[in-house]
Design a protein around this motif. Structure first.
Motif, short mmCIF file in Angstrom:
data_model
loop_
_atom_site.label_atom_id
_atom_site.label_comp_id
_atom_site.label_asym_id
_atom_site.label_seq_id
_atom_site.Cartn_x
_atom_site.Cartn_y
_atom_site.Cartn_z
N GLU A 18 0.84 -1.19 0.00
CA GLU A 18 0.00 0.00 0.00
C GLU A 18 0.88 1.24 0.00
N LYS A 19 0.51 2.22 -0.82
CA LYS A 19 1.24 3.47 -0.91
C LYS A 19 0.23 4.61 -1.01
N ALA A 20 0.64 5.78 -0.56
CA ALA A 20 -0.20 6.97 -0.69
C ALA A 20 0.62 8.08 -1.35
N ILE A 21 0.10 8.59 -2.45
CA ILE A 21 0.69 9.72 -3.16
C ILE A 21 -0.20 10.92 -2.90
N LYS A 61 -2.57 15.56 3.90
CA LYS A 61 -1.64 14.62 4.53
C LYS A 61 -2.31 13.90 5.70
N LYS A 62 -3.12 14.61 6.48
CA LYS A 62 -3.81 13.98 7.60
C LYS A 62 -4.73 12.86 7.11
N VAL A 63 -5.43 13.10 6.00
CA VAL A 63 -6.29 12.06 5.43
C VAL A 63 -5.45 10.89 4.94
N ALA A 64 -4.31 11.20 4.29
CA ALA A 64 -3.42 10.14 3.78
C ALA A 64 -2.92 9.27 4.91
N GLU A 65 -2.58 9.89 6.04
CA GLU A 65 -2.06 9.13 7.18
C GLU A 65 -3.12 8.20 7.78
N ASN A 95 0.17 4.03 5.65
CA ASN A 95 1.39 4.36 6.40
C ASN A 95 2.58 4.70 5.50
N ASN A 96 2.50 4.29 4.24
CA ASN A 96 3.63 4.46 3.32
C ASN A 96 3.37 5.67 2.43
N LEU A 97 3.90 6.84 2.82
CA LEU A 97 3.53 8.10 2.21
C LEU A 97 4.59 8.63 1.24
N PHE A 98 4.10 9.23 0.13
CA PHE A 98 4.96 9.87 -0.87
C PHE A 98 4.40 11.27 -1.10
N ASP A 99 5.13 12.27 -0.62
CA ASP A 99 4.67 13.65 -0.65
C ASP A 99 5.11 14.34 -1.95
N PHE A 100 4.14 14.69 -2.78
CA PHE A 100 4.40 15.34 -4.07
C PHE A 100 4.21 16.85 -3.99
N THR A 101 4.18 17.42 -2.79
CA THR A 101 3.89 18.84 -2.65
C THR A 101 4.98 19.72 -3.25
N LEU A 102 6.23 19.35 -3.06
CA LEU A 102 7.34 20.18 -3.55
C LEU A 102 8.10 19.55 -4.71
N LYS A 103 7.98 18.23 -4.89
CA LYS A 103 8.72 17.55 -5.95
C LYS A 103 8.06 16.20 -6.20
N LYS A 149 3.93 -1.71 -8.52
CA LYS A 149 3.76 -3.04 -9.09
C LYS A 149 2.27 -3.32 -9.29
N ASN A 150 1.99 -4.29 -10.12
CA ASN A 150 0.61 -4.63 -10.44
C ASN A 150 -0.20 -4.99 -9.21
N GLU A 151 0.42 -5.58 -8.22
CA GLU A 151 -0.32 -6.03 -7.03
C GLU A 151 -0.49 -4.94 -5.98
N ASP A 152 0.09 -3.75 -6.21
CA ASP A 152 0.00 -2.67 -5.23
C ASP A 152 -1.37 -2.00 -5.22
N VAL A 153 -1.70 -1.39 -4.09
CA VAL A 153 -2.86 -0.51 -3.98
C VAL A 153 -2.32 0.87 -3.62
N CYS A 154 -2.68 1.87 -4.41
CA CYS A 154 -2.15 3.20 -4.22
C CYS A 154 -3.28 4.20 -3.98
N TYR A 155 -3.19 4.93 -2.88
CA TYR A 155 -4.13 6.01 -2.60
C TYR A 155 -3.55 7.29 -3.21
N ILE A 156 -4.34 7.96 -4.03
CA ILE A 156 -3.91 9.19 -4.68
C ILE A 156 -4.79 10.32 -4.15
N LEU A 157 -4.19 11.24 -3.40
CA LEU A 157 -4.96 12.24 -2.68
C LEU A 157 -4.57 13.66 -3.10
#
Length: 236
Positions: free
Chosen positions: A3-6, A15-19, A23-31, A38-46
């Motif tokens: 699981e990942k969150a972008i 970010k509070k909603v993402a958390e 738990n696995n966060l990727f912050d695209f705010t500045l970069k 991978k195909n089996e991943d689930v990604c939250y895009i917020l």
């Protein structure tokens, strides 16, 4: 399955909603952080909602990654007004870059300008509700998201934050502007500014402000249409 969150979160509400969701966060705010999916991943895009749309800088950064068939849950976080076309815009963008969108969430967060609107959200009830949503999101073949296409026109800010007398010219606002609009503490490129309020939030001296008359006008307008607390919504 991983699981990942972008997310894009200038003032921290998204970010509070993402958390809450991941738990696995990727912050695209500045970069654009390096992320391999991978195909089996689930990604939250917020993303936050500005004038019923997703900030285009986030769309641009998001479009540089490859979904590789991973499942995606798109989340529009908004300040108790409406998310309008933002959730559909996230879904369409995610599918264009190779995600398989299985669900969508409209999540309530504190308004970035009129801070009394949605104040303190996501709160305890929101956390419980979002966790219930997560339990309901199982293997899906697709999802219908509300919104209109073509999307509504992107609105513009009537003003931008300016440095006040107590500014120490530390440059933190310059370093933290997601779109590089702040040239120096005293100078802002109005054409670039998206009104995300990050510079206001990160200023250690509380020295950057919008014109108070504009903030009051926005707040009063929102009070008339957003007086009742809204619920988070799930589309699966």
């Amino acid at each position: 399955m991983g699981e990942k969150a972008i997310f894009f979160s200038p003032t921290g509400g998204v970010k509070k909603v993402a958390e809450i969701l991941c738990n696995n966060l990727f912050d695209f705010t500045l970069k654009e952080p390096e992320i391999v999916l991978k195909n089996e991943d689930v990604c939250y895009i917020l993303a936050p909602v500005y004038y019923g749309r997703v900030p285009q800088v986030f769309i641009e950064r998001l479009s540089k990654i490859k979904g590789n068939g991973a499942k995606a849950v798109v989340v529009a976080a908004y300040g108790n007004r409406e998310f309008e076309d933002a959730l559909l815009e996230l879904k369409n963008t995610a599918e264009q870059i190779g995600f398989k969108v299985i669900a969508g969430i409209g999540a309530i967060a504190q308004h970035s300008i009129a801070n009394t609107i949605g104040e303190g959200r996501p709160n305890k009830n929101d956390i419980e509700q979002l966790n219930i949503f997560k339990e309901k999101i199982n293997k899906k073949t697709g999802v219908e998201i509300v919104g209109n296409y073509p999307y509504k026109e992107i609105g513009t800010m009537p003003d931008y934050p300016r440095a006040k007398e107590n500014c120490t010219k530390c440059g933190i606002c310059v370093e933290n502007c997601p779109v590089g609009a702040i040239i120096s503490p005293e100078e802002t490129d109005r054409e670039k500014c998206i009104g995300c309020m990050r510079c206001v939030v990160v200023c250690p001296e509380n020295a950057r402000k919008l014109n108070s008359a504009i903030v009051n006008a926005v707040t009063e307008k929102l009070k008339m249409i957003c007086s009742e607390p809204k619920e988070n919504t799930l589309y699966i």
